[in-house]
Design a protein around this motif. Structure first.
Motif, PDB file in Angstrom:
ATOM      1  N   ALA B 428     -25.274 -12.467 -43.485  1.00  0.00           N
ATOM      2  CA  ALA B 428     -23.881 -12.895 -43.956  1.00  0.00           C
ATOM      3  C   ALA B 428     -22.882 -11.725 -43.071  1.00  0.00           C
ATOM      4  N   VAL B 429     -21.856 -12.402 -42.554  1.00  0.00           N
ATOM      5  CA  VAL B 429     -20.906 -11.550 -41.858  1.00  0.00           C
ATOM      6  C   VAL B 429     -19.355 -11.867 -42.563  1.00  0.00           C
ATOM      7  N   GLU B 430     -18.859 -10.900 -43.333  1.00  0.00           N
ATOM      8  CA  GLU B 430     -17.701 -11.483 -44.087  1.00  0.00           C
ATOM      9  C   GLU B 430     -16.404 -10.573 -43.831  1.00  0.00           C
ATOM     10  N   GLU B 431     -14.916 -11.247 -44.106  1.00  0.00           N
ATOM     11  CA  GLU B 431     -13.882 -10.848 -44.065  1.00  0.00           C
ATOM     12  C   GLU B 431     -13.357 -10.647 -45.365  1.00  0.00           C
ATOM     13  N   TRP B 432     -12.862  -9.469 -45.792  1.00  0.00           N
ATOM     14  CA  TRP B 432     -12.531  -9.239 -47.145  1.00  0.00           C
ATOM     15  C   TRP B 432     -11.089  -8.759 -46.992  1.00  0.00           C
ATOM     16  N   THR B 433      -9.892  -9.651 -47.869  1.00  0.00           N
ATOM     17  CA  THR B 433      -8.902  -9.099 -47.753  1.00  0.00           C
ATOM     18  C   THR B 433      -8.432  -8.578 -49.366  1.00  0.00           C
ATOM     19  N   LEU B 434      -8.227  -7.117 -49.013  1.00  0.00           N
ATOM     20  CA  LEU B 434      -7.980  -6.364 -50.247  1.00  0.00           C
ATOM     21  C   LEU B 434      -6.498  -6.364 -50.507  1.00  0.00           C
ATOM     22  N   ILE B 435      -5.955  -6.902 -51.913  1.00  0.00           N
ATOM     23  CA  ILE B 435      -4.625  -6.816 -52.284  1.00  0.00           C
ATOM     24  C   ILE B 435      -4.081  -6.026 -53.377  1.00  0.00           C
ATOM     25  N   ASN B 436      -3.419  -5.196 -52.839  1.00  0.00           N
ATOM     26  CA  ASN B 436      -2.994  -4.042 -54.304  1.00  0.00           C
ATOM     27  C   ASN B 436      -1.833  -4.535 -55.022  1.00  0.00           C
ATOM     28  N   LYS B 437      -1.972  -4.870 -55.976  1.00  0.00           N
ATOM     29  CA  LYS B 437      -0.822  -5.411 -56.922  1.00  0.00           C
ATOM     30  C   LYS B 437      -0.167  -4.197 -57.706  1.00  0.00           C
ATOM     31  N   THR B 438      -0.591  -2.852 -57.399  1.00  0.00           N
ATOM     32  CA  THR B 438      -0.236  -1.678 -58.273  1.00  0.00           C
ATOM     33  C   THR B 438       0.836  -1.014 -57.487  1.00  0.00           C
ATOM     34  N   PRO B 439       1.657   0.322 -57.879  1.00  0.00           N
ATOM     35  CA  PRO B 439       2.588   0.985 -57.260  1.00  0.00           C
ATOM     36  C   PRO B 439       1.995   2.172 -56.588  1.00  0.00           C
TER      37      PRO B 439
END
Lengths: 113, 513
Positions: B428-439
Motif C-alpha cells: 500500500a501507498v498512502e496519503e495521510w492528512t494530520l489535523i491538529n485541533k489543539t493550540p
C-alpha cells in the motif's frame, strides 16, 4: 499548558452553572458580551482566545466580527465548501454543531468587543 | 567511555563568563563491553581538552555491531545539583552506534533498574512503571516484530533481552537514534537522558567537501531530575514551560572550537522530551544539508535551524573571524506557550594553525555546491501511486481520573494497545492528512517507514522532504505520503512530546502481509 486548557473549560463550565444551565443551550442572553460562551463552544476558546482574541499568530481575531459572516463561514466549513490547510481544522471543530448552535456562537463572538 | 573530564562546575559563572561547565559523573561505571564492535571513548574531534567531546562511539565490524547496552541509574551533576538519572551504559547521552546499511545490530540489552514501586497506576494512559523499559530504533526502516524494533515489549527490572535488528542493504544513510519506548515510562526515561545517536554511514558522508570535514555529534537533552532524588513522578516533566537546563552531550554550555576558515559537519539530535529547539549562531554561517538524516537537495544557508523533539538535522558550520559566538535558542512561542531563550553552547573560532590541534586532523574548508546525493530508495511518491487516504485528528480532552485530568487523543480516542487504529497491507501507498485541533504543535513520529512531507497548513513544500518526525502546527495541518513495502507487523505512530504519548496520543498501525 494544561492549566490553560483546563482553565478554559472550567471557566465556561462554571459560568454555565452560574447561568442556570449545564446542558448545551442555544439560547443567547440579552447581553451576550457579558454572558459566557455556550458550553458547546468552549472548545473555540482554546485557539480563538477567551474573548475572541487569539494567542496564536495564524488564528483569526473573531471578537466583534459580523455574526452573519461568522455563521456563513462556519456553515461553509461544515459543508466542506471551505477546505484545505487550516480549514480542515475548522471542519473538525464544527462538524457536530447544529445550525442553531452555529448562530448562537456567531452572535456570541460578534458581541465581544 | 568512562573518561571523566575535569572542568570547573559553576552554573552562574559559566553564564557570565561564557565558559563551558562540565557535568561530570561522580561515580564511574563499567563501560559497554564491546564484543564484536570497535569502540571509541568520548573525545574532541579537534583533540582539544576543553572542547566539546563527541559521545563515546561503538561501530560495527564486518557487518555486525554486537555489544551490551544496559539501562541503569547514573549519578550525574546537573546545573541544578547532583542527581541520579535513568541512562544507558552510565552515559549521558548513551554511546553513538555507527553502522553501515546491511549490517546487523545485536544488542544484549539488560535492565539494571530496581523493582518498580508497588503503587503503580493500572490505567494504560497514566504514566507508570518508570523502571520498566525497552529499546526503539528511531527512524530505522526495519522489522517491528519479535526482537527487532518491537516497542510493545516490557523489559522488567533485572531482565535481559537480545535485540537483533537486521538493517536492509538499501537502508537510507543518515543520522538516527535510539531510546526507550515502553508506553507509560517513555517520557520519564527519555526526559532523564536515556538516548543515543545511531549513524548509518553513506550518502552525505561521501560528498568530498563533507568527507574532509571534522564530524561532530551533538545530542541536545534537558534531563529532568526527581524532586528529591530519583524521578518517580511525571509531575516535574508535565508543564511545557518547566524550567529546563539544556545540555549538549551531557555538558552545560560547553565550548565548541572551530578553526578560522574551517567547515565542520555537525549531526544534531534533539533528544529532549517536550520543548522545541529552534537555534541560531549569530555571526556564523550555518548550512543545512539533511533533515532526519535524509539529504536536502543542496546545502542551504539558513538563519535559524528548526528542531522539534525527535528530529535530527545535519548542518555545516563555517568558522569566520576568530572570536566567541553564542549558539542559542531565541525566545519563541510553542503554540500558546511562550518559552524563554536558551544559551546552549559557546562557539570559539580559533586561528587556523592553533597548536592545540594535532597535525593530521581533518580540515574541511568548502561548502558543497550543486545537488547533494539522494538516498536511492526514497523516490518521490506520485499521485498515481496512492492506494488509500486517511485523516488523522490530534486532540486533547479533560477527563477526570487521568493524569492532571488530561487525555491526549488521535481520532478522538486515547491509545489502546489492543486496538488496531490503522490497518493496511504490504504494497500500500498512502496519503495521510494530520489535523491538529489543539493550540499547541505536536511532532508526530511514525515507526518503521519514513514519510514524504507534501504540505504544511495547505502550503506545498517544494522539497517534499523525507522525514520520520514532523511538527503539526497548532491549529494546523500536515499532509504526508508513505509506502508500506518491506515490513509487515504492528507498530505505532505518536506525538514525540513524550508526556503526550504517555497520556494517550498514540495509535497502532498494523501492516498485514
Amino acid at each position: 499548558m494544561m492549566k490553560q486548557l483546563n482553565l478554559s473549560l472550567a471557566t465556561s463550565m462554571v459560568a454555565a452553572v452560574l447561568a442556570g444551565s449545564v446542558a448545551p443551550s442555544v439560547a443567547v442572553a440579552d447581553d451576550p458580551q457579558n454572558t459566557p460562551i455556550p458550553a458547546f463552544g468552549s472548545q473555540c476558546l482554546s485557539c480563538h482566545g477567551e474573548d475572541g482574541r487569539p494567542e496564536l499568530a495564524d488564528v483569526p481575531i473573531i471578537a466583534g466580527q459580523q455574526p452573519i459572516y461568522l455563521a456563513n463561514a462556519l456553515r461553509h466549513y461544515k459543508s466542506g465548501e471551505r477546505t484545505g490547510g487550516q480549514a480542515l481544522v475548522m471542519q473538525e471543530m464544527v462538524k457536530n454543531l447544529s445550525d442553531e448552535q452555529i448562530v448562537a456562537l456567531s452572535q456570541w463572538f460578534g458581541a465581544q468587543q | 567511555m568512562t573518561k571523566i573530564k575535569r572542568r570547573t562546575f559553576l552554573k552562574g559563572a559559566a553564564a557570565l563568563s561564557a565558559s563551558g561547565a562540565l557535568l561530570h559523573r561522580f561515580a564511574g561505571g563499567t563501560s559497554a563491553q564491546a564484543q564484536e564492535a570497535a569502540t571509541l571513548t568520548a573525545r574532541s574531534p579537534l583533540g582539544i581538552s576543553d572542547d566539546l567531546f563527541n559521545p563515546p562511539e561503538i561501530s560495527s565490524i564486518n557487518g555486525q555491531l554486537r555489544t551490551n547496552i544496559y539501562m541503569g541509574f547514573n549519578k550525574v551533576i546537573l546545573p541544578s545539583g547532583p542527581t541520579i538519572l535513568r541512562n544507558f551504559n552510565n552515559s549521558l547521552p548513551g554511546p553513538t552506534l555507527r553502522i553501515n546499511a546491511g549490517d546487523t545490530l545485536e544488542l544484549a540489552f539488560e535492565n539494571r533498574l530496581p523493582e518498580n514501586r508497588p503503587d503503580q497506576p493500572t490505567e494504560v494512559n497514566i504514566p507508570n512503571h518508570f523502571n520498566t523499559t525497552n529499546l526503539h530504533y528511531h527512524g530505522f526502516h526495519v522489522s517491528p516484530k519479535g526482537n527487532s524494533d518491537n516497542v510493545y515489549l516490557n523489559i522488567e527490572p533485572g531482565e535481559k533481552f537480545n535485540y537483533v535488528v537486521q538493517v536492509p542493504r538499501d537502508h537510507p544513510a543518515g543520522s538516527y537514534w535510539y531510546h526507550p519506548h515502553r508506553h507509560g515510562s517513555v517520557s520519564a526515561q527519555v526526559a532523564q537522558g536515556a538516548a543515543g545517536m545511531a549513524i548509518i554511514a553513506g550518502a552525505l558522508d561521501d560528498v568530498p567537501e563533507i568527507k574532509e570535514a571534522v564530524e561532530r555529534v551533538l545530542v541536545i537533552q534537558a534531563p529532568i531530575p526527581g524532586v528529591d532524588g530519583i524521578l518517580d513522578s511525571e509531575d516535574p516533566i508535565w508543564p511545557l514551560d518547566a524550567e529546563r537546563d539544556f545540555l549538549v552531550n551531557g555538558e552545560y554550555k560547553p565550548r565548541i572550537y572551530i578553526r578560522e576558515g574551517e567547515v565542520q559537519r555537525w549531526r544534531i539530535l534533539h533528544a529532549g522530551d517536550a520543548q522545541f529547539f529552534p537555534f541560531k549562531i549569530d555571526g556564523l554561517e550555518i548550512y543545512e544539508i539533511g533533515r532526519d538524516g535524509n539529504p536536502l537537495p543542496e546545502a542551504r544557508l539558513v538563519e535559524e535551524v528548526h528542531l522539534s523533539p525527535g528530529n535530527r538535522v545535519d548542518v555545516l558550520v563555517k568558522g569566520a573571524t576568530p572570536g566567541a559566538y553564542l549558539l542559542r535558542r531565541p525566545f519563541f512561542d510553542q503554540g500558546k506557550q511562550s518559552l524563554p531563550p536558551v544559551h546552549l553552547a559557546n562557539i570559539f573560532v580559533i586561528p587556523a594553525n592553533d597548536s592545540r590541534v594535532p597535525p593530521g586532523t581533518p580540515f574541511g574548508r568548502e561548502i558543497p555546491k550543486g545537488p547533494l546525493p539522494d538516498n536511492p530508495i526514497l523516490v518521490d511518491i506520485t499521485d498515481a501511486e496512492i492506494t488509500h487516504r486517511r485523516k488523522i485528528v490530534l486532540g486533547v480532552e479533560d477527563v477526570k481520573g487521568y493524569f492532571h485530568d488530561t487525555l491526549f487523543t488521535i481520532n478522538d480516542e486515547p491509545f489502546d494497545p489492543k486496538r488496531d487504529d490503522v490497518v493496511s497491507r504490504l504494497g500500500a501507498v498512502e496519503e495521510w492528512t494530520l489535523i491538529n485541533k489543539t493550540p499547541f504543535p505536536h511532532p508526530i513520529h511514525i515507526h518503521v517507514n519514513p514519510f514524504q512531507v507534501m504540505s504544511v497548513n495547505g502550503v506545498a513544500d517544494p522539497d517534499k522532504p523525507w522525514m520520520d518526525t514532523i511538527a503539526v502546527p497548532a491549529a494546523g495541518t500536515v499532509v504526508f505520503r508513505t509506502r508500506f513495502l518491506d515490513f509487515d507487523g504492528r507498530y505505532v505512530m505518536h506525538c514525540h512530546i513524550l508526556p503526550h504519548e504517555d497520556t494517550g496520543m498514540m495509535i497502532n498501525v498494523n501492516i498485514e502481509p
